[in-house]
Design a protein around this motif. Structure first.
Motif: not given
Length: 170
Positions: A18-26, A124-130
């Motif tokens: 997944g993209k950075p920030g999507v929660g892969r590591t968590t 969504s890109d909006t949630e990723l930005g948030h």
């Protein structure tokens, strides 16, 4: 017939993408903790190589100190070496952010311990930005904290330790 010297895989083998920030590591570290798997990330692999002081570890450190990017073939080699270990063979793995290139994805079919599951996380890109705007770095420890770890108004039932990957790693 089983080879008595060979460790068999008993745990699931999972790749989280997944993209950075999507929660892969968590999500990956929490999943590994709950399943009893070994959690493996690129950052951990590079850190281990540098700490061991091997030739490859020195190459990684030299790349990073010079501000360069660690070559993907070096990361791939370190990753394959980690996946061949007995602990990974017995417990299975949750792999974070690897493979990151199409050629690495295609090489999965050649792995001795192929993933049993591939999870591709999307937001969504909006949630990723948030999410990305809420990340904080501790200047003393370099620990990365999600917004729920430092916000007073985090959702009910969410504790900081539930969201910090390093808190659930072995």
């Amino acid at each position: 017939e089983d080879d008595p010297g060979r460790v068999t895989v008993s745990g699931p083998r999972v790749v989280i993408m997944g993209k950075p920030g999507v929660g892969r590591t968590t999500i990956g570290s929490m999943l590994a903790h709950r399943l009893g798997n070994v959690f493996i990330s690129k950052i951990d692999i590079l850190r281990e190589a540098m700490e061991q002081g091997t030739g490859m570890g020195q190459d990684v450190e030299e790349c990073l100190r010079s501000g360069g990017v660690v070559p993907e073939n070096l990361i791939s080699h370190l990753m394959k070496t980690k996946l061949q270990g007995d602990k990974v063979a017995f417990h299975g793995y949750v792999l974070d952010d690897f493979p990151s290139f199409q050629r690495d994805m295609e090489s999965l079919v050649e792995w001795e311990r192929q993933p049993t599951y591939v999870v591709d996380l999307h937001l969504s890109d909006t949630e990723l930005g948030h999410r990305r705007s809420g990340i904080r770095l501790d200047p003393l420890t370099n620990a990365i904290h999600t917004r729920f770890a430092w916000l007073e108004d985090r959702p009910p039932g969410i504790q900081s330790a539930d969201l910090l990957p390093h808190d659930v790693r072995d």
